[in-house]
Scaffold this active site. Sequence first.
Site, PDB file in Angstrom:
ATOM      1  N   HIS A   1     -36.048  14.710 -45.940  1.00  0.00           N
ATOM      2  CA  HIS A   1     -34.825  13.901 -46.109  1.00  0.00           C
ATOM      3  C   HIS A   1     -34.082  14.605 -47.315  1.00  0.00           C
ATOM      4  O   HIS A   1     -34.537  14.312 -48.258  1.00  0.00           O
ATOM      5  CB  HIS A   1     -34.919  12.632 -46.093  1.00  0.00           C
ATOM      6  CG  HIS A   1     -33.769  11.659 -46.437  1.00  0.00           C
ATOM      7  ND1 HIS A   1     -32.752  11.565 -45.623  1.00  0.00           N
ATOM      8  CD2 HIS A   1     -33.295  11.074 -47.256  1.00  0.00           C
ATOM      9  CE1 HIS A   1     -31.546  10.981 -45.836  1.00  0.00           C
ATOM     10  NE2 HIS A   1     -32.026  10.485 -46.912  1.00  0.00           N
TER      11      HIS A   1
ATOM     12  N   ARG B   1     -34.048  13.484 -72.339  1.00  0.00           N
ATOM     13  CA  ARG B   1     -32.720  13.731 -73.009  1.00  0.00           C
ATOM     14  C   ARG B   1     -32.657  15.227 -73.700  1.00  0.00           C
ATOM     15  O   ARG B   1     -31.712  15.640 -74.339  1.00  0.00           O
ATOM     16  CB  ARG B   1     -32.347  12.701 -73.998  1.00  0.00           C
ATOM     17  CG  ARG B   1     -32.090  11.158 -73.353  1.00  0.00           C
ATOM     18  CD  ARG B   1     -32.131  10.197 -74.489  1.00  0.00           C
ATOM     19  NE  ARG B   1     -30.629  10.631 -74.954  1.00  0.00           N
ATOM     20  CZ  ARG B   1     -30.105   9.446 -75.671  1.00  0.00           C
ATOM     21  NH1 ARG B   1     -30.755   8.393 -76.048  1.00  0.00           N
ATOM     22  NH2 ARG B   1     -28.742   9.792 -76.114  1.00  0.00           N
TER      23      ARG B   1
ATOM     24  N   GLU C   1     -22.426  14.061 -43.258  1.00  0.00           N
ATOM     25  CA  GLU C   1     -21.996  13.076 -42.898  1.00  0.00           C
ATOM     26  C   GLU C   1     -21.552  12.287 -44.268  1.00  0.00           C
ATOM     27  O   GLU C   1     -22.523  12.011 -45.024  1.00  0.00           O
ATOM     28  CB  GLU C   1     -23.315  12.275 -42.346  1.00  0.00           C
ATOM     29  CG  GLU C   1     -22.823  10.519 -41.953  1.00  0.00           C
ATOM     30  CD  GLU C   1     -24.356   9.963 -41.977  1.00  0.00           C
ATOM     31  OE1 GLU C   1     -24.151   8.693 -41.534  1.00  0.00           O
ATOM     32  OE2 GLU C   1     -25.408  10.449 -42.234  1.00  0.00           O
TER      33      GLU C   1
ATOM     34  N   SER D   1     -33.063   8.506 -52.080  1.00  0.00           N
ATOM     35  CA  SER D   1     -33.022   7.255 -51.194  1.00  0.00           C
ATOM     36  C   SER D   1     -31.659   7.291 -50.601  1.00  0.00           C
ATOM     37  O   SER D   1     -30.729   8.060 -51.121  1.00  0.00           O
ATOM     38  CB  SER D   1     -33.136   5.938 -51.998  1.00  0.00           C
ATOM     39  OG  SER D   1     -32.143   5.850 -52.814  1.00  0.00           O
ATOM     40  N   SER D   2     -31.612   6.803 -49.218  1.00  0.00           N
ATOM     41  CA  SER D   2     -30.416   6.752 -48.470  1.00  0.00           C
ATOM     42  C   SER D   2     -29.486   6.037 -49.163  1.00  0.00           C
ATOM     43  O   SER D   2     -29.441   4.847 -49.951  1.00  0.00           O
ATOM     44  CB  SER D   2     -30.866   6.245 -47.394  1.00  0.00           C
ATOM     45  OG  SER D   2     -29.714   6.056 -46.381  1.00  0.00           O
ATOM     46  N   GLY D   3     -28.028   6.600 -49.364  1.00  0.00           N
ATOM     47  CA  GLY D   3     -27.074   5.842 -49.873  1.00  0.00           C
ATOM     48  C   GLY D   3     -26.767   6.144 -51.554  1.00  0.00           C
ATOM     49  O   GLY D   3     -25.890   5.774 -52.025  1.00  0.00           O
ATOM     50  N   VAL D   4     -27.651   6.994 -52.209  1.00  0.00           N
ATOM     51  CA  VAL D   4     -27.431   7.513 -53.492  1.00  0.00           C
ATOM     52  C   VAL D   4     -26.447   8.412 -53.839  1.00  0.00           C
ATOM     53  O   VAL D   4     -25.906   8.508 -54.832  1.00  0.00           O
ATOM     54  CB  VAL D   4     -28.941   7.913 -54.014  1.00  0.00           C
ATOM     55  CG1 VAL D   4     -29.126   9.386 -53.719  1.00  0.00           C
ATOM     56  CG2 VAL D   4     -28.730   7.649 -55.471  1.00  0.00           C
ATOM     57  N   GLY D   5     -26.007   9.064 -52.680  1.00  0.00           N
ATOM     58  CA  GLY D   5     -24.826  10.035 -52.912  1.00  0.00           C
ATOM     59  C   GLY D   5     -25.202  11.553 -52.668  1.00  0.00           C
ATOM     60  O   GLY D   5     -24.203  12.291 -53.177  1.00  0.00           O
ATOM     61  N   LYS D   6     -26.195  11.603 -52.187  1.00  0.00           N
ATOM     62  CA  LYS D   6     -26.439  13.147 -51.740  1.00  0.00           C
ATOM     63  C   LYS D   6     -25.439  14.116 -50.989  1.00  0.00           C
ATOM     64  O   LYS D   6     -24.949  15.081 -51.309  1.00  0.00           O
ATOM     65  CB  LYS D   6     -27.761  13.402 -50.919  1.00  0.00           C
ATOM     66  CG  LYS D   6     -28.998  12.603 -51.573  1.00  0.00           C
ATOM     67  CD  LYS D   6     -30.291  12.736 -51.266  1.00  0.00           C
ATOM     68  CE  LYS D   6     -30.105  12.204 -49.764  1.00  0.00           C
ATOM     69  NZ  LYS D   6     -30.114  10.693 -49.770  1.00  0.00           N
TER      70      LYS D   6
ATOM     71  N   ASP E   1     -29.085  15.908 -44.643  1.00  0.00           N
ATOM     72  CA  ASP E   1     -29.617  14.924 -44.055  1.00  0.00           C
ATOM     73  C   ASP E   1     -31.224  15.251 -43.677  1.00  0.00           C
ATOM     74  O   ASP E   1     -32.034  14.610 -44.205  1.00  0.00           O
ATOM     75  CB  ASP E   1     -29.072  14.162 -43.028  1.00  0.00           C
ATOM     76  CG  ASP E   1     -29.860  12.813 -42.538  1.00  0.00           C
ATOM     77  OD1 ASP E   1     -29.783  11.975 -43.448  1.00  0.00           O
ATOM     78  OD2 ASP E   1     -30.166  12.563 -41.393  1.00  0.00           O
TER      79      ASP E   1
END
Length: 312
Positions: free
Chosen positions: A139, A244, A203, A155-160, A178
């Site tokens: 994924h 950092r 998508e 994870s799904s919805g993180v903005g990939k 996806d």
Amino acid sequence: MTKSVTVKDLKERLNLELICSETGLERPILTSDLSRPGLELTGFFSYYPEDRVQLFGMTEISFSEGMEPEERLKRYKQMCTKRTPAFVISRNLEVPKELVAAAKEADIPVLRSRLKTTRLSVYITNYLESRLAPVISMHGVLVDIYGLGVLITGSSGVGKSETALELVKRGHRLVADDNVEIRQEDEMTLIGSSPAIIEHLLEIRGLGIINVMTLFGAGAVRSSKKITIVVHLENWDPDKHYDRVGLDQEKTKIFDMDIPKITVPVRPGRNLSVIIEVAAMNFRLKNMGYNAAEQFTQDLNNLIGHNSSMND
């Protein structure tokens, strides 16, 4: 399930001439390794790799021409087993009639190419390694950024996908969204591609599915790309320590390979596409021998040492 390629696939891919045994073209090829049956022509079959494509060049054909016809037929019959996929002759050499007779009897295809033996061997091996390579699905989103294959995970919805869209608008190329199919072609190479049904598609939540090639042109996509680096997106965790300086190099394992990994925390106001773009450029710079983090650390240590000596 064991992956295989048929002799017919190999014939069509390399435009090989069929000499005999057309009905045997559906025989499976289960390994990318080739065999040059020189020792077998002398009668040594203790370690005969019968499951490999048998490749004949000038050396093998010339040696067999010096044998008696009966002996030659005997050796060729010994080479024809149930597991032998095919015989391939290079340089458009004349095929020994004894080989044709033995192959016809065993229903093993005999193929011929005009290419030189070494080049033909490379083409066959590369094709078989590509087709027989192990494949997994991950994924994520795969983008070609400045010639580097960057696999964006998270994870799904993180903005990939949204990040990939911005990268495409900035001139980079989408490989897969996806679902990324990854095959290991050799010990050092992972190739990512998209399943055919979602190739060139992206998508975007709230917008739906878009066709990147239709919107941005053929230059905005590519069918496959070697994976060089993984960028993992995760929601910002205030309790987690993030690097950092850039001295530490994370790794992630895909198959049995360790791939460099960069973790990028996500929160409002961070331009992820620019960060990933710069991460790719910085990775290239490191491979060219310059590491900004190491240079900064060295300069800082020199400054501290200089100040200490001045105080003394």
